[in-house]
Design a protein around this motif. Structure first.
Motif, PDB file in Angstrom:
ATOM      1  N   LYS A  32      12.125 -14.341   8.712  1.00 47.95           N
ATOM      2  CA  LYS A  32      11.617 -15.652   9.086  1.00 47.95           C
ATOM      3  C   LYS A  32      10.166 -15.857   8.645  1.00 47.95           C
ATOM      4  O   LYS A  32       9.793 -16.945   8.175  1.00 47.95           O
ATOM      5  CB  LYS A  32      11.743 -15.842  10.593  1.00 47.95           C
ATOM      6  N   HIS A  33       9.315 -14.807   8.838  1.00 47.01           N
ATOM      7  CA  HIS A  33       7.899 -14.914   8.447  1.00 47.01           C
ATOM      8  C   HIS A  33       7.371 -13.500   8.162  1.00 47.01           C
ATOM      9  O   HIS A  33       7.704 -12.555   8.869  1.00 47.01           O
ATOM     10  CB  HIS A  33       7.072 -15.569   9.564  1.00 47.01           C
ATOM     11  N   PHE A  34       6.515 -13.374   7.147  1.00 44.17           N
ATOM     12  CA  PHE A  34       5.899 -12.089   6.789  1.00 44.17           C
ATOM     13  C   PHE A  34       4.444 -12.346   6.397  1.00 44.17           C
ATOM     14  O   PHE A  34       4.166 -13.275   5.626  1.00 44.17           O
ATOM     15  CB  PHE A  34       6.641 -11.420   5.626  1.00 44.17           C
ATOM     16  N   GLU A  35       3.512 -11.512   6.938  1.00 42.44           N
ATOM     17  CA  GLU A  35       2.083 -11.665   6.640  1.00 42.44           C
ATOM     18  C   GLU A  35       1.486 -10.277   6.419  1.00 42.44           C
ATOM     19  O   GLU A  35       1.673  -9.388   7.253  1.00 42.44           O
ATOM     20  CB  GLU A  35       1.374 -12.380   7.791  1.00 42.44           C
ATOM     21  N   LYS A  36       0.759 -10.113   5.316  1.00 39.20           N
ATOM     22  CA  LYS A  36       0.157  -8.825   4.981  1.00 39.20           C
ATOM     23  C   LYS A  36      -1.173  -8.623   5.726  1.00 39.20           C
ATOM     24  O   LYS A  36      -1.860  -9.593   6.056  1.00 39.20           O
ATOM     25  CB  LYS A  36      -0.110  -8.731   3.481  1.00 39.20           C
ATOM     26  N   PHE A  37      -1.524  -7.327   5.896  1.00 43.57           N
ATOM     27  CA  PHE A  37      -2.860  -6.969   6.388  1.00 43.57           C
ATOM     28  C   PHE A  37      -3.831  -6.962   5.215  1.00 43.57           C
ATOM     29  O   PHE A  37      -3.465  -6.601   4.088  1.00 43.57           O
ATOM     30  CB  PHE A  37      -2.856  -5.590   7.060  1.00 43.57           C
ATOM     31  N   GLN A  38      -5.091  -7.305   5.467  1.00 45.73           N
ATOM     32  CA  GLN A  38      -6.076  -7.327   4.388  1.00 45.73           C
ATOM     33  C   GLN A  38      -6.465  -5.923   3.925  1.00 45.73           C
ATOM     34  O   GLN A  38      -6.642  -5.669   2.736  1.00 45.73           O
ATOM     35  CB  GLN A  38      -7.323  -8.091   4.842  1.00 45.73           C
ATOM     36  N   ASP A  39      -6.629  -4.997   4.853  1.00 46.57           N
ATOM     37  CA  ASP A  39      -6.993  -3.609   4.511  1.00 46.57           C
ATOM     38  C   ASP A  39      -6.430  -2.668   5.584  1.00 46.57           C
ATOM     39  O   ASP A  39      -5.805  -3.108   6.558  1.00 46.57           O
ATOM     40  CB  ASP A  39      -8.520  -3.453   4.386  1.00 46.57           C
ATOM     41  N   THR A  40      -6.690  -1.373   5.389  1.00 47.07           N
ATOM     42  CA  THR A  40      -6.141  -0.361   6.318  1.00 47.07           C
ATOM     43  C   THR A  40      -6.811  -0.409   7.685  1.00 47.07           C
ATOM     44  O   THR A  40      -6.184  -0.066   8.688  1.00 47.07           O
ATOM     45  CB  THR A  40      -6.324   1.044   5.713  1.00 47.07           C
ATOM     46  N   THR A  41      -8.076  -0.802   7.732  1.00 50.18           N
ATOM     47  CA  THR A  41      -8.757  -0.874   9.042  1.00 50.18           C
ATOM     48  C   THR A  41      -8.115  -1.928   9.940  1.00 50.18           C
ATOM     49  O   THR A  41      -7.940  -1.707  11.151  1.00 50.18           O
ATOM     50  CB  THR A  41     -10.255  -1.192   8.839  1.00 50.18           C
ATOM     51  N   GLU A  42      -7.748  -3.082   9.333  1.00 46.55           N
ATOM     52  CA  GLU A  42      -7.078  -4.120  10.118  1.00 46.55           C
ATOM     53  C   GLU A  42      -5.700  -3.653  10.572  1.00 46.55           C
ATOM     54  O   GLU A  42      -5.273  -3.911  11.712  1.00 46.55           O
ATOM     55  CB  GLU A  42      -6.957  -5.390   9.274  1.00 46.55           C
ATOM     56  N   ALA A  43      -4.996  -2.946   9.684  1.00 48.56           N
ATOM     57  CA  ALA A  43      -3.676  -2.412  10.046  1.00 48.56           C
ATOM     58  C   ALA A  43      -3.798  -1.376  11.153  1.00 48.56           C
ATOM     59  O   ALA A  43      -2.971  -1.330  12.077  1.00 48.56           O
ATOM     60  CB  ALA A  43      -3.023  -1.798   8.812  1.00 48.56           C
ATOM     61  N   LEU A  44      -4.865  -0.537  11.071  1.00 50.04           N
ATOM     62  CA  LEU A  44      -5.079   0.476  12.104  1.00 50.04           C
ATOM     63  C   LEU A  44      -5.404  -0.169  13.440  1.00 50.04           C
ATOM     64  O   LEU A  44      -4.911   0.254  14.496  1.00 50.04           O
ATOM     65  CB  LEU A  44      -6.208   1.423  11.685  1.00 50.04           C
ATOM     66  N   ALA A  45      -6.226  -1.232  13.418  1.00 52.47           N
ATOM     67  CA  ALA A  45      -6.571  -1.928  14.662  1.00 52.47           C
ATOM     68  C   ALA A  45      -5.332  -2.541  15.301  1.00 52.47           C
ATOM     69  O   ALA A  45      -5.148  -2.459  16.535  1.00 52.47           O
ATOM     70  CB  ALA A  45      -7.622  -2.995  14.374  1.00 52.47           C
ATOM     71  N   ALA A  46      -4.460  -3.159  14.477  1.00 53.69           N
ATOM     72  CA  ALA A  46      -3.244  -3.771  15.017  1.00 53.69           C
ATOM     73  C   ALA A  46      -2.290  -2.727  15.577  1.00 53.69           C
ATOM     74  O   ALA A  46      -1.704  -2.919  16.666  1.00 53.69           O
ATOM     75  CB  ALA A  46      -2.556  -4.577  13.923  1.00 53.69           C
ATOM     76  N   SER A  47      -2.134  -1.629  14.861  1.00 50.54           N
ATOM     77  CA  SER A  47      -1.215  -0.578  15.328  1.00 50.54           C
ATOM     78  C   SER A  47      -1.734   0.103  16.579  1.00 50.54           C
ATOM     79  O   SER A  47      -0.959   0.425  17.499  1.00 50.54           O
ATOM     80  CB  SER A  47      -0.988   0.454  14.212  1.00 50.54           C
ATOM     81  N   THR A  48      -3.045   0.345  16.671  1.00 53.74           N
ATOM     82  CA  THR A  48      -3.611   0.946  17.891  1.00 53.74           C
ATOM     83  C   THR A  48      -3.470   0.016  19.087  1.00 53.74           C
ATOM     84  O   THR A  48      -3.222   0.466  20.220  1.00 53.74           O
ATOM     85  CB  THR A  48      -5.088   1.293  17.677  1.00 53.74           C
ATOM     86  N   ALA A  49      -3.609  -1.287  18.846  1.00 50.32           N
ATOM     87  CA  ALA A  49      -3.411  -2.247  19.944  1.00 50.32           C
ATOM     88  C   ALA A  49      -1.974  -2.218  20.431  1.00 50.32           C
ATOM     89  O   ALA A  49      -1.713  -2.277  21.647  1.00 50.32           O
ATOM     90  CB  ALA A  49      -3.804  -3.648  19.470  1.00 50.32           C
ATOM     91  N   LEU A  50      -1.028  -2.091  19.497  1.00 51.93           N
ATOM     92  CA  LEU A  50       0.387  -2.001  19.893  1.00 51.93           C
ATOM     93  C   LEU A  50       0.670  -0.728  20.671  1.00 51.93           C
ATOM     94  O   LEU A  50       1.451  -0.732  21.627  1.00 51.93           O
ATOM     95  CB  LEU A  50       1.276  -2.068  18.645  1.00 51.93           C
TER      96      LEU A  50
END
Length: 536
Positions: A32-50
């Motif tokens: 339905k929808h897909f959005e990329k992370f800008q860099d690994t730090t943003e991906a790490l922040a999102a995954s740690t929040a989860l």
């Protein structure tokens, strides 16, 4: 992702069959929808929040835009905690069940087929990098805090010190055959090797300039000693080998200083509070001995105090003697400043504060050295109090000077008693008489002194009165002697013992005389035999 066929989701046990191929997966689930992370730090922040069950900003925006349109549908969530947060903040109905976990597992297995436009290599690299960074975050692990580098650096530093000592000793001994006076003039090892490398043969000292290595006074002494040196002559090949050895010493010493600076920087980055408390070298040796910074943090203060003295501790326990008071912590500057009497107290307090600082460095998130500075200040104040207490004990007060009493020699003269040397038995009557004589000597002398003092006044008395008194005194003494003789009669056993001793003594004399006579006769006979043999 949107679920197309919800009936097949009801069969949880056979759901994995619907995700065997990408074609089957596309029939059940649709992107339905897909959005990329800008860099690994943003991906790490999102995954740690989860992981922590929190709602990140990006996820909140996406849910507001897309899912809010289909508010009547349920949102499948892999984490029940996260579903509760979404329900509270966005007022969306969320579902979490075994069916959802099986669905998520199937989506992960066919993620490349469901999301188009992503090459498999980039996807694998992204997953690996994110997994490493997430595991580091979970373990509170930072690549800057690698204590294995410290362990290797301090062990290499100790090895370099040993090798340098061996090389310098060999260089001094080797070049000492050629110029022995140089070793006494130049005491520093590095300057000695630099001087030997620059000059070479001792005959070159007179013409060479060594002012950049040595001061003027020492340079003059070296040149004067080179002219009158007692060393042997050496070939050029020997000098070349010595110079090559000096090069090795200089290179190793330069590398050692570089390694020490590296170790200092790493210790300030990894364990700043421990470095402030005990120094770089002692802190690094404690970490190396424990195995890691985390293992050192697990040790109690008593173990930190005795790290490095295990052999002495078990030897003392085995022989039932006093246990050691310090190990590697003895080389800390605070312990070295104290007196020998207070070293045990300061090392115990320093070990307690060191254990606190190590735990703060290993498990705390703050990297400042304020805690170490505060604890060091406490130990220094305690050290000052102990030293001042010792001074006050000596002088009485802190300001007054120490006073000593005047020395007075008291000599006691003891007289030797010869009566103890006698081995012959003494009769009781004789002993009592001697004791009475000693007791009566003092009053008799006193009476004589009084009589002399009264002579001037006693001239008026008549002579017959004096004669009567003398007769009475003599009669009294005779009566006392008779009473003593009656009270202490002589025992016959004592007389028999005396006779026995006399008989034994006379027999011994007789035997010795007989032996002497026999020896004299034997000597005469031998002389006669010798004379007869000579005549024959």
């Amino acid at each position: 992702l949107q679920v197309l066929n919800e009936k097949k989701l009801q069969e949880v046990d056979s759901l994995w069959k619907e995700f065997e191929t990408p074609e089957k997966a596309n029939k059940i689930v649709k992107l339905k929808h897909f959005e990329k992370f800008q860099d690994t730090t943003e991906a790490l922040a999102a995954s740690t929040a989860l992981v922590e069950g929190k709602l990140s900003k990006n996820l909140k925006k996406i849910l507001k835009k897309i899912v809010a349109k289909d508010a009547h549908e349920q949102l499948a969530v892999a984490d029940a905690k996260l579903g509760g947060v979404i329900k509270d903040k966005l007022n969306l109905s969320c579902i979490h069940s075994p069916m959802v976990t099986e669905l998520m597992r199937g989506i992960r297995s066919q993620i490349e087929g469901l999301i188009t436009g992503l090459p498999s290599r980039e996807m694998a690299a992204m997953c690996l990098g994110l997994a490493h960074s997430l595991s580091r975050y979970k373990l509170k692990f930072s690549p800057d805090k690698v204590d294995t580098m410290i362990i290797q650096a301090i062990s290499l530093l100790d090895d370099l010190d040993k090798e340098l000592n061996n090389y310098i000793m060999r260089c001094r001994e080797w070049y000492g055959w050629h110029f022995p006076e140089l070793g006494k003039i130049i005491t520093d090892n590095l300057t000695y090797c630099k001087c030997v490398r620059k000059v070479g043969d001792r005959s070159n000292f007179a013409s060479s300039d060594v002012s950049d290595i040595l001061p003027e006074e020492i340079e003059e002494d070296v040149k004067a000693a080179a002219e009158i040196s007692m060393g042997t002559e050496v070939s050029e090949e020997d000098i070349n080998n010595i110079i090559h050895l000096c090069d090795q010493v200089i290179e190793i010493s330069e590398y050692r200083t570089q390694l020490y600076d590296y170790l200092k920087n790493r210790m300030m980055a990894i364990a700043p509070n421990l470095t402030v408390m005990v120094g770089e070298l002692v802190g690094a040796r404690l970490i190396a001995h424990a195995g890691s910074l985390l293992n050192l943090a697990k040790h109690p203060a008593s173990t930190v105090q005795l790290l490095g003295a295990e052999k002495a501790l078990f030897r003392a326990l085995k022989t039932k003697r006093d246990t050691p008071k310090f190990g590697l912590i003895y080389h800390a500057s605070l312990v070295g400043q104290t007196n020998t009497k207070n070293k045990g107290k300061i090392s115990r307090m320093l070990a307690a504060k060191t254990a606190l600082t190590v735990r703060y460095d290993a498990l705390g998130e703050n990297t400042s050295a304020e805690m170490g500075a505060e604890n060091r200040l406490k130990v220094e104040t305690r050290l000052r109090v102990l030293e001042e207490r010792g001074i006050r004990r000596i002088s009485g007060t802190g300001r007054a000077l120490a006073k000593t009493d005047k020395y007075q020699n008291k000599s006691e003269v003891k007289v030797f008693d010869p009566s103890g040397d006698s081995t012959l038995p003494v009769s009781k009557k004789r002993k009592i008489q001697e004791v009475e004589e000693q007791d009566t000597e003092a009053p008799v002398k006193a009476k004589k002194f009084k009589a002399e003092m009264k002579e001037g006044t006693a001239e008026e008395d008549d002579e017959p009165v004096k004669k009567k008194k003398k007769k009475k005194n003599k009669e009294k003494q005779a009566e006392e002697e008779e009473a003593l003789n009656e009270e202490l009669p002589t025992s016959p056993t004592v007389e028999l013992c005396c006779l026995g001793y006399l008989c034994c003594f006379s027999i011994m004399l007789f035997m010795t005389t007989l032996v002497c006579l026999q020896n004299a006769e034997k000597k005469k006979k031998k002389k006669k035999k010798v004379k007869e043999e000579d005549e024959d």
